[in-house]
Design a protein around this motif. Structure first.
Motif, PDB file in Angstrom:
ATOM      1  N   ASN A  67      20.828  16.517 -32.653  1.00 14.21           N
ATOM      2  CA  ASN A  67      21.371  15.703 -33.746  1.00 14.21           C
ATOM      3  C   ASN A  67      22.725  16.202 -34.234  1.00 14.21           C
ATOM      4  O   ASN A  67      23.201  15.783 -35.294  1.00 14.21           O
ATOM      5  N   LEU A  68      23.370  17.058 -33.466  1.00 19.82           N
ATOM      6  CA  LEU A  68      24.715  17.514 -33.835  1.00 19.82           C
ATOM      7  C   LEU A  68      25.699  16.347 -33.796  1.00 19.82           C
ATOM      8  O   LEU A  68      25.470  15.354 -33.081  1.00 19.82           O
ATOM      9  N   ARG A 105      26.091  15.067 -40.722  1.00 14.94           N
ATOM     10  CA  ARG A 105      26.176  13.802 -39.975  1.00 14.94           C
ATOM     11  C   ARG A 105      26.918  12.721 -40.776  1.00 14.94           C
ATOM     12  O   ARG A 105      27.587  11.869 -40.201  1.00 14.94           O
ATOM     13  N   LEU A 106      26.804  12.792 -42.092  1.00 14.77           N
ATOM     14  CA  LEU A 106      27.520  11.815 -42.920  1.00 14.77           C
ATOM     15  C   LEU A 106      29.040  12.008 -42.813  1.00 14.77           C
ATOM     16  O   LEU A 106      29.809  11.085 -43.057  1.00 14.77           O
ATOM     17  N   ALA A 107      29.441  13.233 -42.442  1.00 13.72           N
ATOM     18  CA  ALA A 107      30.880  13.539 -42.395  1.00 13.72           C
ATOM     19  C   ALA A 107      31.477  13.405 -40.998  1.00 13.72           C
ATOM     20  O   ALA A 107      32.662  13.694 -40.801  1.00 13.72           O
ATOM     21  N   PHE A 129      18.454  18.232 -45.219  1.00 14.10           N
ATOM     22  CA  PHE A 129      19.616  17.668 -45.917  1.00 14.10           C
ATOM     23  C   PHE A 129      20.944  18.217 -45.387  1.00 14.10           C
ATOM     24  O   PHE A 129      21.958  17.522 -45.404  1.00 14.10           O
ATOM     25  N   ASP A 130      20.934  19.469 -44.946  1.00 11.25           N
ATOM     26  CA  ASP A 130      22.195  20.034 -44.431  1.00 11.25           C
ATOM     27  C   ASP A 130      22.664  19.255 -43.204  1.00 11.25           C
ATOM     28  O   ASP A 130      23.842  18.936 -43.055  1.00 11.25           O
ATOM     29  N   GLU A 131      21.709  18.938 -42.338  1.00 14.35           N
ATOM     30  CA  GLU A 131      22.043  18.144 -41.155  1.00 14.35           C
ATOM     31  C   GLU A 131      22.520  16.750 -41.576  1.00 14.35           C
ATOM     32  O   GLU A 131      23.521  16.238 -41.068  1.00 14.35           O
ATOM     33  N   PHE A 165      29.443  20.032 -35.203  1.00 14.78           N
ATOM     34  CA  PHE A 165      29.789  19.247 -34.017  1.00 14.78           C
ATOM     35  C   PHE A 165      29.377  20.012 -32.755  1.00 14.78           C
ATOM     36  O   PHE A 165      29.466  21.240 -32.706  1.00 14.78           O
ATOM     37  N   VAL A 166      28.981  19.279 -31.736  1.00 22.51           N
ATOM     38  CA  VAL A 166      28.561  19.922 -30.491  1.00 22.51           C
ATOM     39  C   VAL A 166      29.769  20.601 -29.829  1.00 22.51           C
ATOM     40  O   VAL A 166      30.874  20.065 -29.836  1.00 22.51           O
TER      41      VAL A 166
END
Lengths: 466, 275
Positions: free
Chosen positions: A251-252, B256-258, B250-252, A354-355
């Motif tokens: 999910n990165l 991902r929102l950014a 939440f950190d993930e 990011f990956v």
């Protein structure tokens, strides 16, 4: 009479050129080339090609019409079985269907049926632009309404046949345009969207209605259609749920399912960002996971978005790749780097999420598994990493569970596929299903074949025969 | 095409619109959302259904102008049309008679909280709502929230209205005094939902959050909105948008929102430059 053993080649954009643009790769036959190729057909009495075609196009007869330069007749013959020949002429795996059984194939290359189909279809589109639209004949209106769920290949072909039978057909589509995988999945350089749009416009002209932004199971349930006065429902919603490997780091940022990546680029036109609003990352080093047609599409798309290296990571060998031979060759010519017999173990990210790397393990092939292909087995201690800034997971899709979840009484199999009998009838009376939602991910033409078969059954059902 | 029947400016950068959307209004439930597309070249963005009127066949969307798409949307006026509104999407919020519950809304997140607290109250729950704003200028839907709750508590960051502080400051005090709270619903910026989740975990109170992941399809076919919940990957659009707050990574989510921050800035600059 001697037959040329070699198929008439079709011109293509040069690999060095096309890897930088989204224009179509194969350029199609000229009239002269089409006639030369049509003359290679023996018009054999057994015509195994018709049986090889999932929608049973009367192939020898349309080829004969090309030979006689009666292109309108060729169009009409194809349209009897298939309303989207400009699509199927481009994306069908003819080498496994009509062409694999061609008698000419026994002494040389089989007749290029797909290229001829495309030629005829493109001639028709050009002819239509001049205002010459000849619509397929329709039976008298039967006064009954049929709802089609999903405007992909299965739904479109089912709708076309039902309209011909005289039914009042409405297609309900979740996205804002018709086409399904033809518009969100298959890239522009393999299937120009203007062509899909033109082919689908034939359905509108035949009286088929479209309702967009309509997600079945949410906007309306299956039972709701019967309350709204529909007499039968066809579910052709496809295999839309993308699979992931469920490995660490998946999910990165910069990791996409092939569906997301291709939907952004094809449907939402992210390759034209910022002219279009949907963004896509312009990565330099891309890993694509998988060896099917979708993986090839994703890899070649990433290249066109400006990647310097695109690694196609596949756990088996080149010979085991499920992609069409033609697509594998196209990908190779364009510079896609195949990392075969390798499988990702995890993704490693940077501090911003990011990956930045994918760790893989080398594989070897063991005994054949249930798919008949040799099972890949990890080689202990063979781990290696590749620096990447994007990964696209193209390991397949399974049926989208929303309809099954919101339709009590609809029986499904263990992968969420809708179960149907030999007449494409589901466990709910009046509800039919076909295409990827029944079979799992397959080809455009198989889904179209299923749509046609369902249309026949729906007609029989509405006449009280089944 | 969906007609805008009513447009209202709720505060700085905040707009509400009532849309003519009969098929959506007919079956929408609290917690569900729609995907909209403003123009031919536009992107698809999710917006929560903040209200619905089954009789009039309308739904209400509330949004904050934060990027090109929401600016474009805000430029539309009553009588104009929105190209696409697909929905209702996602699973409705699970609502039954729980007992004493708290609804926490932060900023624009108050809009989706409203139909949830209203239905909770209708079901006979004792509903305490906490709404937080940046300052007095940003306060909206106070009356609506009051009517949808048994008790309404307001906080502003600068203390210009209600209590000074964050919603978590108010919630913290409440949790010390009210010992029979059985469920908490929190909707707002990811950082706020994370803070609420961290706080309620200590009290062992079940907490539901509605996630605002980036989306493309909204129907479970792309996975743009994937989020880790309880160690498993879920799709916000089709598995959510409500999840158990104590299980959400939440950190993930925030990372991902950014992901498209850079692209969002490019689009916004071009837009402001009139392109």
């Amino acid at each position: 009479m001697s037959v040329n053993k070699k198929a008439t080649p079709m011109k293509e954009q040069e690999a060095t050129e096309r890897r930088k643009n989204f224009l179509e790769v194969p350029l199609g036959y000229t009239k002269e080339e089409a006639i030369i190729e049509a003359n290679r057909c023996l018009q054999c009495p057994t015509h195994p090609c018709i049986e090889g075609c999932p929608v049973h196009i009367n192939i020898p007869v349309f080829i004969k019409a090309i030979r006689e330069e009666n292109f309108q007749l060729a169009v009409d013959i194809i349209h009897e079985s298939n309303l989207l020949p400009a699509v199927t002429g481009r994306v069908c795996p003819q080498e496994e269907q009509c062409q694999v059984v061609c008698v000419v194939g026994k002494i040389g290359d089989p007749v290029s049926i797909g290229r001829l189909e495309r030629f005829v279809a493109d001639w028709d589109i050009e002819n239509r632009k001049k205002g010459n639209t000849l619509l397929p004949k329709k039976e008298a209106p039967k006064g009954k309404k049929v709802a089609i769920i999903g405007a992909g290949p299965a739904g479109l072909s089912c709708a076309a046949d039902l309209a011909r039978f005289g039914y009042d057909v409405t297609i309900f589509e979740a996205f804002h345009v018709a086409g399904g995988v033809l518009v969100y999945g298959i890239p522009e350089f393999r299937l120009p969207k203007s062509i899909v749009e033109e082919e689908i416009s034939m359905l509108t002209k035949m009286g088929v209605k479209f309702e967009f932004d309509f997600l079945i199971g949410r906007t309306r349930t299956i039972n709701g259609f019967f309350e709204d006065g529909f007499s039968a429902v066809f579910i052709g919603s496809g295999a839309g749920l993308p699979q992931f490997m469920h490995i660490p780091g998946e999910n990165l940022g910069g990791i996409y399912s092939a569906n997301e990546f291709l939907t952004r680029v094809n449907l939402m036109k992210a390759y034209k960002f910022p002219e279009y609003d949907t963004p896509i990352k312009r990565a330099k080093r891309v890993a694509v996971i998988g060896g099917g047609n979708v993986a090839m599409d994703a890899a070649r798309t990433a290249l066109r978005l400006g990647a310097e290296h695109v690694y196609l990571i596949y756990r088996r060998g080149r010979d085991e790749m499920p992609a069409r031979a033609e697509e594998i060759v196209h990908a190779e010519e364009e510079g896609i780097e195949f990392v075969l017999l390798s499988n990702p173990l995890r993704y490693i990210g940077d501090e911003n999420g990011f990956v930045k790397q994918v760790e893989c393990i080398k594989m070897q092939l063991g005994e054949p598994d249930s798919s008949g292909r040799r099972r890949p087995i990890p080689i202990e201690g063979s781990e290696f990493t590749i620096d990447i800034d994007e990964a696209i997971v193209a390991i397949g899709t399974i049926p989208n569970p929303i309809i099954a979840k919101t339709t009590p009484g609809l029986k499904t199999g263990k992968h969420g596929e809708i179960l149907v009998n030999e007449n494409m009838q589901t466990s709910i009376r009046g509800v039919f299903a076909g295409g990827d939602i029944v079979t799992g991910a397959a080809t455009v033409i198989t889904a179209m074949g299923a749509g046609r078969a369902a249309a026949k059954s729906i007609d029989r059902f509405l006449k009280g025969e089944i | 095409m969906f007609k805008i029947l009513k447009k209202e400016i709720l505060g700085p950068q905040m707009v509400s619109m009532v849309l003519d959307a009969k098929s959506i209004a007919k079956i929408a439930e609290p917690g569900q959302f729609v995907i909209i597309r403003v123009s031919e070249k536009g992107e698809r963005i999710p917006l929560t259904v903040a209200n619905f009127d089954r009789v009039k066949g309308t739904i209400t969307i509330v949004f904050q102008k934060i990027g090109k798409t929401t600016y474009l949307l805000a430029e539309k006026n009553e009588g104009d049309f929105i190209l696409d509104v697909a929905g209702p999407l996602g699973n409705p919020t699970e609502i039954e008679k729980f007992g004493k519950v708290v609804c926490v809304g932060g900023g624009i997140g108050i809009a989706p909280v409203y139909p949830i607290s209203r239905k909770l109250k209708e079901e006979g729950n004792d509903v305490i709502s906490i709404v937080g704003f940046r300052s007095k200028d940003y306060v909206f839907w106070e009356e609506k929230m009051k009517s949808a709750s048994n008790k309404l508590l307001i906080a502003t960051n600068d203390g210009s209205y209600g209590e000074k502080g964050f919603v978590t400051d108010v919630l913290g005090k409440l949790l010390e005094t009210e010992k029979d709270i059985v469920r908490i619903f929190a909707i707002g910026p990811a950082v706020m939902m994370k803070a609420v989740a961290d706080m309620t975990l200590k009290y062992g109170i079940k907490t539901i959050v509605s996630l605002n992941s980036l989306m493309v399809c909204g129907m479970g076919m792309c996975g743009a909105c994937r989020v880790t919940v309880g160690g498993e990957t879920k799709f916000t659009c089709s598995d959510g948008p409500d999840f158990d707050a104590h299980q959400v990574d939440f950190d993930e989510l925030m990372k991902r929102l950014a992901v498209y921050k850079e692209e969002e800035q490019i689009a916004m600059e071009l837009f402001k430059g009139g392109k």
